[in-house]
Design an enzyme around this catalytic site. Structure first.
Site, PDB file in Angstrom:
ATOM      1  N   GLY A   1       0.848  -1.188   0.000  1.00  0.00           N
ATOM      2  CA  GLY A   1       0.000   0.000   0.000  1.00  0.00           C
ATOM      3  C   GLY A   1       0.879   1.232   0.000  1.00  0.00           C
ATOM      4  O   GLY A   1       0.799   2.080   0.884  1.00  0.00           O
TER       5      GLY A   1
ATOM      6  N   THR B   1       0.142   6.136  -1.839  1.00  0.00           N
ATOM      7  CA  THR B   1      -0.446   7.393  -1.352  1.00  0.00           C
ATOM      8  C   THR B   1      -0.408   7.402   0.177  1.00  0.00           C
ATOM      9  O   THR B   1      -0.111   6.392   0.806  1.00  0.00           O
ATOM     10  CB  THR B   1      -1.920   7.563  -1.805  1.00  0.00           C
ATOM     11  OG1 THR B   1      -2.686   6.473  -1.291  1.00  0.00           O
ATOM     12  CG2 THR B   1      -2.057   7.614  -3.316  1.00  0.00           C
TER      13      THR B   1
ATOM     14  N   PHE C   1      -0.118   7.434   4.113  1.00  0.00           N
ATOM     15  CA  PHE C   1       0.897   6.961   5.053  1.00  0.00           C
ATOM     16  C   PHE C   1       1.855   5.956   4.413  1.00  0.00           C
ATOM     17  O   PHE C   1       3.023   5.897   4.770  1.00  0.00           O
ATOM     18  CB  PHE C   1       0.233   6.326   6.282  1.00  0.00           C
ATOM     19  CG  PHE C   1      -0.369   7.312   7.231  1.00  0.00           C
ATOM     20  CD1 PHE C   1       0.416   8.284   7.832  1.00  0.00           C
ATOM     21  CD2 PHE C   1      -1.724   7.281   7.537  1.00  0.00           C
ATOM     22  CE1 PHE C   1      -0.119   9.206   8.722  1.00  0.00           C
ATOM     23  CE2 PHE C   1      -2.284   8.193   8.428  1.00  0.00           C
ATOM     24  CZ  PHE C   1      -1.479   9.161   9.020  1.00  0.00           C
TER      25      PHE C   1
ATOM     26  N   PHE D   1      -2.123  -0.868  -6.055  1.00  0.00           N
ATOM     27  CA  PHE D   1      -3.060  -1.194  -7.131  1.00  0.00           C
ATOM     28  C   PHE D   1      -3.545   0.121  -7.720  1.00  0.00           C
ATOM     29  O   PHE D   1      -4.448   0.741  -7.198  1.00  0.00           O
ATOM     30  CB  PHE D   1      -4.223  -2.007  -6.563  1.00  0.00           C
ATOM     31  CG  PHE D   1      -4.971  -2.819  -7.591  1.00  0.00           C
ATOM     32  CD1 PHE D   1      -4.502  -2.986  -8.883  1.00  0.00           C
ATOM     33  CD2 PHE D   1      -6.170  -3.432  -7.241  1.00  0.00           C
ATOM     34  CE1 PHE D   1      -5.191  -3.752  -9.810  1.00  0.00           C
ATOM     35  CE2 PHE D   1      -6.876  -4.207  -8.167  1.00  0.00           C
ATOM     36  CZ  PHE D   1      -6.384  -4.369  -9.453  1.00  0.00           C
TER      37      PHE D   1
ATOM     38  N   TYR E   1      -6.228   4.020  13.678  1.00  0.00           N
ATOM     39  CA  TYR E   1      -6.661   5.334  14.149  1.00  0.00           C
ATOM     40  C   TYR E   1      -7.668   5.128  15.273  1.00  0.00           C
ATOM     41  O   TYR E   1      -8.443   4.177  15.255  1.00  0.00           O
ATOM     42  CB  TYR E   1      -7.301   6.132  12.995  1.00  0.00           C
ATOM     43  CG  TYR E   1      -7.764   7.510  13.396  1.00  0.00           C
ATOM     44  CD1 TYR E   1      -6.841   8.476  13.795  1.00  0.00           C
ATOM     45  CD2 TYR E   1      -9.111   7.852  13.388  1.00  0.00           C
ATOM     46  CE1 TYR E   1      -7.252   9.742  14.185  1.00  0.00           C
ATOM     47  CE2 TYR E   1      -9.534   9.110  13.772  1.00  0.00           C
ATOM     48  CZ  TYR E   1      -8.601  10.060  14.172  1.00  0.00           C
ATOM     49  OH  TYR E   1      -9.016  11.311  14.564  1.00  0.00           O
TER      50      TYR E   1
ATOM     51  N   TYR F   1     -16.807   5.835  13.847  1.00  0.00           N
ATOM     52  CA  TYR F   1     -15.473   5.314  13.525  1.00  0.00           C
ATOM     53  C   TYR F   1     -15.051   4.223  14.512  1.00  0.00           C
ATOM     54  O   TYR F   1     -15.206   3.037  14.249  1.00  0.00           O
ATOM     55  CB  TYR F   1     -14.424   6.435  13.450  1.00  0.00           C
ATOM     56  CG  TYR F   1     -13.163   5.953  12.762  1.00  0.00           C
ATOM     57  CD1 TYR F   1     -12.993   6.122  11.400  1.00  0.00           C
ATOM     58  CD2 TYR F   1     -12.167   5.282  13.467  1.00  0.00           C
ATOM     59  CE1 TYR F   1     -11.865   5.633  10.746  1.00  0.00           C
ATOM     60  CE2 TYR F   1     -11.050   4.786  12.832  1.00  0.00           C
ATOM     61  CZ  TYR F   1     -10.904   4.967  11.475  1.00  0.00           C
ATOM     62  OH  TYR F   1      -9.795   4.468  10.845  1.00  0.00           O
TER      63      TYR F   1
ATOM     64  N   VAL G   1      -5.673  14.207   6.006  1.00  0.00           N
ATOM     65  CA  VAL G   1      -6.396  14.179   4.742  1.00  0.00           C
ATOM     66  C   VAL G   1      -5.817  13.065   3.869  1.00  0.00           C
ATOM     67  O   VAL G   1      -4.680  13.141   3.419  1.00  0.00           O
ATOM     68  CB  VAL G   1      -6.283  15.530   4.000  1.00  0.00           C
ATOM     69  CG1 VAL G   1      -7.140  15.513   2.743  1.00  0.00           C
ATOM     70  CG2 VAL G   1      -6.702  16.677   4.907  1.00  0.00           C
ATOM     71  N   THR G   2      -6.605  12.021   3.676  1.00  0.00           N
ATOM     72  CA  THR G   2      -6.252  10.953   2.735  1.00  0.00           C
ATOM     73  C   THR G   2      -7.498  10.673   1.908  1.00  0.00           C
ATOM     74  O   THR G   2      -8.600  11.121   2.237  1.00  0.00           O
ATOM     75  CB  THR G   2      -5.835   9.662   3.461  1.00  0.00           C
ATOM     76  OG1 THR G   2      -6.960   9.183   4.215  1.00  0.00           O
ATOM     77  CG2 THR G   2      -4.649   9.888   4.404  1.00  0.00           C
TER      78      THR G   2
END
Length: 397
Positions: A47, A50, A52, A73, A224, A234, A273-274
């Site tokens: 991963g 983008t 982290f 991906f 998180y 969340y 921000v992701t």
């Protein structure tokens, strides 16, 4: 072609290759400005394109002088159609790594699949022999299970009761109420399959069996917790169940890696921000309040500042890694300072469309969102003709 941002909800449908390259260069410059880290030298990032994951790869390469393999991906470009930002980020990273004399290769494919795991293991054997750090930073909404062939979809829902709270449309700045119906057991189960620890465990098991983990290898996954205001949707919702599973998996992996002195950790990171976080109701509004408070205090961090601090102050600072009572690394420590959270809780009661500009920093959020896709950088001429057909050297040989 002239490339401009085209928005659909919380997704941008275009990405700017030169802007993405600038984003990567800015992160590299930041890591280099903080000095060398005596850390891992052969790193796999699952991963890696983008957020982290990308910041972890940059910190590994340009902070620790590590050889890196990145798995992701992403959609490659076609004439007249841009690639996804992660494609351009990864291309820029490989180009910058080559300039710096650093090994960097990438694999583009479904990280949940057995095939991509085997392809990655083969590349490690061929080029690096073994790795000493594995970063697991996947953020996918769907997972095709490699054993059953079932496609699982994650959901973002509260558990037990309907959730209603404030949120903001970060494009328009309008604050409104949002309601989300509670999850079914099937929703919970599917979210745990997609976002829990099973795939992380499968990666580590396959790598250990293949002999590509060095003695003392470490693996880190990201989680998180967040504040009370996002808790119902969340941490106490479907995603929270998946994160609980991920955190429990760290202990299982550590047990499995005992004979090679390996360790697995979960790092709890700051709200940032992701592409993933922008889809979560309430979170953009919370972040706009948080960012203003932390910027005023000089403690605001983006992904790269978080990852550089994780590596320099937690993972590779001394002989032991500090953790909380549940064995987690806490790099969300600044965000969760009690006086910040008390101020946000107070502001939350009266926050509205009319007073958001005064009390929050939605511009910082918007800028961060645009930057994800390569837009909003002062150094880039967005009116200029741009070559969208940027290739990743190790993939497009």
């Amino acid at each position: 072609m002239i490339i401009e941002p085209r928005m659909r909800g919380f997704i941008c449908l275009t990405a700017h290759p030169e802007g993405c390259a600038q984003n990567v260069k800015n992160q590299i410059d930041y890591v280099k400005s903080k000095g060398k880290i005596n850390g891992a030298k052969k790193v796999l990032v699952i991963g890696a394109s983008t957020g982290f994951g990308l910041a972890s790869r940059i910190t590994s390469a340009f902070g620790c002088d590590a050889a890196t393999i990145g798995v992701f991906f992403e959609k490659e470009p076609a004439p007249g159609k841009t690639a996804t930002p992660g494609w351009y980020n990864s291309a820029a990273l490989e180009i910058e790594a080559e300039k710096a004399g650093l090994y960097a290769k990438s694999i583009n494919g479904d990280a949940f699949s057995d095939e991509v795991k085997q392809q990655t293991i083969n590349l490690i054997k061929q080029d690096l022999g073994q790795v000493d750090l594995v970063i697991y930073s996947l953020a996918s909404p769907v997972r095709m299970h490699p054993k059953t062939g079932v496609l699982h979809r994650s959901t973002l829902k509260p558990i037990g009761a309907k959730f209603t709270n404030k949120t903001v449309d970060f494009h328009s700045g309008v604050v409104s109420d949002v309601s989300i119906e509670p999850a079914t057991q099937e929703d919970i189960d599917n979210t745990v399959v997609v976002m829990g620890g099973e795939d992380w465990s499968m990666w580590m098991d396959a790598m250990k069996k293949a002999g590509v983990l060095a003695n003392g290898a470490m693996t880190i996954a990201y989680s998180y917790i967040g504040p009370e205001v996002t808790e119902a949707v969340y941490r106490k919702g479907t995603i929270g169940k998946a994160k609980d599973h991920l955190e429990a998996t760290a202990f299982e992996i550590t047990e499995d890696l005992k004979d090679i002195n390996g360790k697995a950790y979960v790092s709890v990171n700051k709200a940032l921000v992701t592409q993933a976080s922008s889809a979560i109701p309430v979170v953009p509004l919370y972040m706009s309040l948080l960012f203003k408070i932390m910027k005023k205090d000089g403690s605001h961090e983006g992904c790269i500042e978080q990852m550089q601090r994780l590596y320099a102050d937690r993972l590779f600072k001394g002989s032991s890694i500090p953790t909380d009572e549940k064995g987690r690394i806490r790099i969300d420590d600044w965000e969760m300072r009690s006086h910040y959270q008390a101020e946000i809780a107070q502001l939350w009661q009266s926050i509205s469309t009319e007073n958001l500009a005064k009390n929050g920093d939605l511009e910082e959020y918007r800028k961060g969102f645009l930057n994800l896709f390569g837009f909003g950088f002062d150094t880039i001429d967005y009116k200029a003709d741009t070559n969208e057909m940027v290739l990743i050297p190790s993939i497009n040989k």
